[in-house]
Design a protein around this motif. Structure first.
Motif, PDB file in Angstrom:
ATOM      1  N   GLN A 148       0.816  -1.216   0.000  1.00 37.76           N
ATOM      2  CA  GLN A 148       0.000   0.000   0.000  1.00 37.76           C
ATOM      3  C   GLN A 148       0.852   1.269   0.000  1.00 37.76           C
ATOM      4  OE1 GLN A 148      -3.646  -0.912   0.350  1.00 37.76           O
ATOM      5  NE2 GLN A 148      -2.530  -2.775  -0.144  1.00 37.76           N
ATOM      6  N   GLY A 149       2.135   1.115   0.233  1.00 36.36           N
ATOM      7  CA  GLY A 149       3.028   2.270   0.209  1.00 36.36           C
ATOM      8  C   GLY A 149       2.756   3.222   1.357  1.00 36.36           C
ATOM      9  N   ILE A 150       3.054   4.502   1.124  1.00 33.64           N
ATOM     10  CA  ILE A 150       2.862   5.522   2.155  1.00 33.64           C
ATOM     11  C   ILE A 150       1.455   6.073   2.005  1.00 33.64           C
ATOM     12  CG2 ILE A 150       3.664   7.748   3.003  1.00 33.64           C
ATOM     13  CD1 ILE A 150       6.333   7.223   1.673  1.00 33.64           C
ATOM     14  N   GLN A 151       0.788   6.262   3.128  1.00 32.82           N
ATOM     15  CA  GLN A 151      -0.559   6.835   3.040  1.00 32.82           C
ATOM     16  C   GLN A 151      -0.496   8.351   2.843  1.00 32.82           C
ATOM     17  OE1 GLN A 151      -1.848   4.693   6.754  1.00 32.82           O
ATOM     18  NE2 GLN A 151      -3.784   4.734   5.649  1.00 32.82           N
ATOM     19  N   ALA A 152      -1.336   8.859   1.972  1.00 36.53           N
ATOM     20  CA  ALA A 152      -1.386  10.302   1.743  1.00 36.53           C
ATOM     21  C   ALA A 152      -1.941  11.018   2.973  1.00 36.53           C
ATOM     22  CB  ALA A 152      -2.237  10.605   0.521  1.00 36.53           C
ATOM     23  N   LYS A 153      -2.662  10.292   3.798  1.00 38.02           N
ATOM     24  CA  LYS A 153      -3.321  10.900   4.949  1.00 38.02           C
ATOM     25  C   LYS A 153      -3.452   9.847   6.032  1.00 38.02           C
ATOM     26  CE  LYS A 153      -7.771  13.097   5.939  1.00 38.02           C
ATOM     27  NZ  LYS A 153      -9.103  13.356   5.368  1.00 38.02           N
ATOM     28  N   ARG A 154      -2.961  10.173   7.217  1.00 36.37           N
ATOM     29  CA  ARG A 154      -3.191   9.270   8.343  1.00 36.37           C
ATOM     30  C   ARG A 154      -3.369  10.125   9.568  1.00 36.37           C
ATOM     31  NH1 ARG A 154       1.445   5.564   9.990  1.00 36.37           N
ATOM     32  NH2 ARG A 154       1.828   7.369  11.289  1.00 36.37           N
ATOM     33  N   ASP A 155      -4.539  10.075  10.136  1.00 37.78           N
ATOM     34  CA  ASP A 155      -4.900  10.972  11.226  1.00 37.78           C
ATOM     35  C   ASP A 155      -4.630  12.412  10.770  1.00 37.78           C
ATOM     36  OD1 ASP A 155      -5.455   8.658  12.696  1.00 37.78           O
ATOM     37  OD2 ASP A 155      -3.398   8.554  13.435  1.00 37.78           O
ATOM     38  N   ARG A 156      -3.762  13.123  11.501  1.00 35.66           N
ATOM     39  CA  ARG A 156      -3.526  14.524  11.161  1.00 35.66           C
ATOM     40  C   ARG A 156      -2.332  14.707  10.236  1.00 35.66           C
ATOM     41  NH1 ARG A 156      -6.503  17.844  14.307  1.00 35.66           N
ATOM     42  NH2 ARG A 156      -7.473  16.910  16.136  1.00 35.66           N
ATOM     43  N   LEU A 157      -1.657  13.606   9.944  1.00 33.12           N
ATOM     44  CA  LEU A 157      -0.456  13.688   9.115  1.00 33.12           C
ATOM     45  C   LEU A 157      -0.850  13.600   7.635  1.00 33.12           C
ATOM     46  CD1 LEU A 157       2.591  13.745   9.950  1.00 33.12           C
ATOM     47  CD2 LEU A 157       2.656  11.357   9.260  1.00 33.12           C
ATOM     48  N   ILE A 158      -0.395  14.561   6.845  1.00 34.01           N
ATOM     49  CA  ILE A 158      -0.722  14.535   5.414  1.00 34.01           C
ATOM     50  C   ILE A 158       0.538  14.630   4.560  1.00 34.01           C
ATOM     51  CG2 ILE A 158      -3.059  15.477   5.677  1.00 34.01           C
ATOM     52  CD1 ILE A 158      -1.849  18.207   4.847  1.00 34.01           C
ATOM     53  N   ARG A 159       0.460  14.088   3.355  1.00 36.76           N
ATOM     54  CA  ARG A 159       1.602  14.075   2.435  1.00 36.76           C
ATOM     55  C   ARG A 159       1.157  14.582   1.071  1.00 36.76           C
ATOM     56  NH1 ARG A 159       2.250   9.300   5.777  1.00 36.76           N
ATOM     57  NH2 ARG A 159       4.307   9.330   6.758  1.00 36.76           N
ATOM     58  N   PRO A 160       1.095  15.910   0.929  1.00 35.24           N
ATOM     59  CA  PRO A 160       0.484  16.476  -0.285  1.00 35.24           C
ATOM     60  C   PRO A 160       1.328  16.324  -1.546  1.00 35.24           C
ATOM     61  CG  PRO A 160       0.596  18.087   1.526  1.00 35.24           C
ATOM     62  CD  PRO A 160       1.489  16.945   1.879  1.00 35.24           C
ATOM     63  N   LEU A 161       2.592  15.876  -1.414  1.00 37.91           N
ATOM     64  CA  LEU A 161       3.478  15.830  -2.583  1.00 37.91           C
ATOM     65  C   LEU A 161       3.618  14.410  -3.138  1.00 37.91           C
ATOM     66  CD1 LEU A 161       4.682  18.476  -3.512  1.00 37.91           C
ATOM     67  CD2 LEU A 161       6.871  17.798  -2.556  1.00 37.91           C
ATOM     68  N   LEU A 162       2.762  13.526  -2.651  1.00 34.06           N
ATOM     69  CA  LEU A 162       2.923  12.114  -2.973  1.00 34.06           C
ATOM     70  C   LEU A 162       2.693  11.787  -4.459  1.00 34.06           C
ATOM     71  CD1 LEU A 162       3.819  10.120  -0.858  1.00 34.06           C
ATOM     72  CD2 LEU A 162       1.483   9.384  -0.552  1.00 34.06           C
ATOM     73  N   PHE A 163       2.160  12.750  -5.192  1.00 40.11           N
ATOM     74  CA  PHE A 163       1.884  12.517  -6.619  1.00 40.11           C
ATOM     75  C   PHE A 163       3.081  12.846  -7.508  1.00 40.11           C
ATOM     76  CE2 PHE A 163       1.133  16.937  -5.881  1.00 40.11           C
ATOM     77  CZ  PHE A 163       1.510  17.577  -7.050  1.00 40.11           C
TER      78      PHE A 163
END
Lengths: 441, 441
Positions: A148-163
């Motif tokens: 599943q790789g890294i989640q773009a969103k987990r709880d309050r943590l976000i990864r907006p550059l994952l694309f």
């Protein structure tokens, strides 16, 4: 779509945050986090920068801090920094420097987020980090979940550059002339992730120039398959696993039709992390050995006559409470004990009270849970008896028996199985002149 | 376990074949197939060797053949060989040499198997081939299905060496002093698979010396997840897709509750290979555009008012039949046509018979299926009409209309929509002196 539109699309498509959310950006000074800062500022979101100076690379670390600080000032972005003595903390805690940095980073971010009421914490990982994670998992052994790789969103943590591909990040920091500083440790092949980055992904790209996009699609497919599988498993699990207070109860009769299907069993029990070998054991004694206990890292599973009972391991550490000759009251787990001395040698019938010949006691006494192999000489019976047999007689299940307080003498003898039975050797007798009274509530 | 025991265990564990089965071994002379031959002979199974000489590497190819022949003779194993002019066949068929070799190989093996009553054909692929397949699929884009690797057993084809690492193969051919000849093309990085073998797997092994075993476990996990998913999907599909003669019928009402779930839809329709984008189209017009046709490589799906109807594409190639002025009878698909000439200008009401003014015909005529954009001038109506509208008027569904024979004049005009309507321009008139009669059965 230009880059800003792609970013906005990704944020909306993955519901990363709302337009009026306050975002705390974790910025190392590397190209990824600098690009993300630049873009989120440009898009007009409410952002602030948090920078950790781990003091691991001497002057280099301070130059990183300066770069980020200057950028924040130039763009009017609130800037927070904290210095850590990472090496010392790592050695104090006996963990690796990477692990220490990771723990320090996330706990400070969370602290800052709470104190300043940010809605989200943003991390600048990109598509290649996502892919590296999957390839790393593949090299270490994984099931579908590890794809599943890294989640773009987990709880309050976000990864907006994952694309965004790594090479696109480089392209855009150059195009927008965004300052950044490369961390030289990223280029060493010392760590597995760097090996994947430097030795493996480029080889795939030689075969397949569009490797990252294709792999991104792969991961999307794997996620879908995993989610689809959960769609079928979850209702089945909800039907089988009934939550009752602290435990999950499963009717053996209901589980029977699935018991031979190990892959299904594994998925059903996955929230409790039982290994396949433990589940194989469970299969083999499903109808034979009731009373057996199965364990995972965090849970115990009791195979009872008609039910399976799962409980979280409450007491992972050995816990013992000491009773000295001075102790007035003491607690052990959910029980509290009062200690008293008396000359009253009359017998009490209350199982919650032990009257013991004080002369036989060797302080300090200990209150602890039952251990395998424990035995004693129960009052009213002849000879020695295993505690496990006593519990069986009283039909105490494994979870309950783990919580029965056992009083141990300083010489290791079991004096009392609280609420059940006193030891014959410690009862008051004709010779007793002082009585130690322990009562349990 | 020694090697022979491991082999036997793998054969039994995967039910590859029975002890008294006759196995045709495909042996190139490379280390893998020579080791497999040696082991199966040693284990006492009934084997024979089939060797293809593709004549692609000059004297090298002949030396391979000698090696295998000598080995077979030395061990008393029946030996079959065939020579192929692979390059010429590839160029004749317009396919790659690899593809030609593959086709030639498998068709000869199958021929030999049938003629000599072998039960199985064994191929000597090993664990690294298995892993390479998954890594190749990952580089090309794949879902869970592409993570299943090579099957140990498919129909009569078996792969008994799939448990063995490449380096183990090398170790054992040396230990047992088994003769073999390496195909030098295996060491070139010309082909993607060789890139995976030479450039990628060794990099993974640097990170993880036990990479093959770990990846073997990964594949086993993926297989389990896939099988588990199918366990849930299959009964659902069986409930929804009702086979009726040549078609699968799906009640729209039953499918409605799943229609928004694209991943589920994709799995449900997977035997028919509809792409996600086609299924997205289907979702969007599920309740709107009845009559629409959706296509995959091998199947057509008709979205009808109350049902979805799926049929295998029967005629993947354009098929046309020519009618010359000499033709007496001709067939097109399931129809047969008789041609005749007459001076009888009387009108017939039979839709299966067309009477046409011979003077207007430009031979050769063509019989073909309807094409998008076709139009003609129907007899008894004014002006031009699209064939699709005509079919709509007659409530001909998409599958049926694809099978209606259309008679085309040498100038491209539609003369007759057989069994439905003649064109106004070609009817017999007062000026007609010779009539062409075409009747359809």
């Amino acid at each position: 779509m230009n880059l800003l539109e792609r970013l906005t699309f990704f944020i909306k498509d993955n519901s990363l945050f709302e337009d009026d959310d306050k975002i705390l950006l974790t910025v190392s000074g590397g190209r990824d986090s600098m690009l993300l800062t630049f873009l989120l500022a440009k898009a007009g979101y409410q952002i602030a920068i948090a920078h950790c100076n781990f003091k691991l690379r001497g002057a280099e670390s301070d130059l990183d801090e300066c770069l980020v600080r200057d950028f924040a000032e130039a763009h009017g972005i609130p800037f927070y920094v904290r210095h850590f003595d990472t090496e010392q903390i790592a050695s104090e805690r006996g963990i690796s420097i990477q692990m220490a940095a990771r723990e320090l980073r996330y706990s400070w971010f969370e602290e800052l987020r709470e104190a300043l009421s940010f809605d989200k914490i943003a991390v600048a990982q990109h598509l290649n980090d996502h892919i590296e994670t999957v390839l790393l998992n593949l090299s270490r052994g994984t099931g579908l979940q590890g794809l599943q790789g890294i989640q773009a969103k987990r709880d309050r943590l976000i990864r907006p550059l994952l694309f965004l591909k790594a090479e696109e990040v480089l392209h855009y920091v150059q195009e927008y002339q965004i300052p950044y500083r490369d961390d030289q440790s990223n280029f060493s092949t010392k760590y597995a992730r760097n090996k994947v980055r430097i030795d493996i992904i480029p080889q795939f790209k030689k075969m397949q120039p569009d490797f990252e996009r294709i792999f991104e699609q792969n991961i999307a497919h794997f996620k879908e398959s995993y989610a689809l599988l959960q769609q079928f498993i979850t209702p089945l699990r909800n039907d089988l696993f009934i939550k009752e207070q602290e435990a999950w109860i499963i009717e053996k009769e209901k589980l029977r039709k699935h018991i031979t299907d190990l892959p299904l069993l594994y998925e059903l029990f996955s929230p409790f992390c039982f290994s396949k070998s433990v589940l194989t054991d469970l299969q083999s004694c499903f109808d034979k050995e009731s009373g057996r206990l199965f364990q995972s890292e965090g849970y115990d599973l009791l195979l009872d006559r008609d039910f399976l009972i799962i409980r979280e391991k409450e007491y992972k550490q050995e816990d013992e409470t000491i009773i000295t000759s001075e102790t007035k009251s003491v607690s052990w787990r959910n029980y509290s004990f009062c200690c008293d001395y008396s000359h009253d040698v009359s017998i009490v019938r209350d199982k919650q009270i032990a009257k013991i010949d004080t002369n036989l006691l060797i302080f300090p006494l200990t209150l602890r849970a039952w251990k395998t192999g424990d035995y004693f000489y129960p009052l009213g019976m002849t000879g020695r008896k295993k505690l496990s047999d006593l519990f069986n007689n009283y039909k105490v299940n494994v979870f309950e028996k783990g919580n029965v307080p056992i009083l141990i003498n300083g010489n290791g003898d079991i004096i009392w199985v609280a609420n059940y039975q006193l030891d014959n050797r410690y009862k008051i007798s004709g010779n007793t002149n002082k009585v130690f009274i322990l009562s349990c509530k």
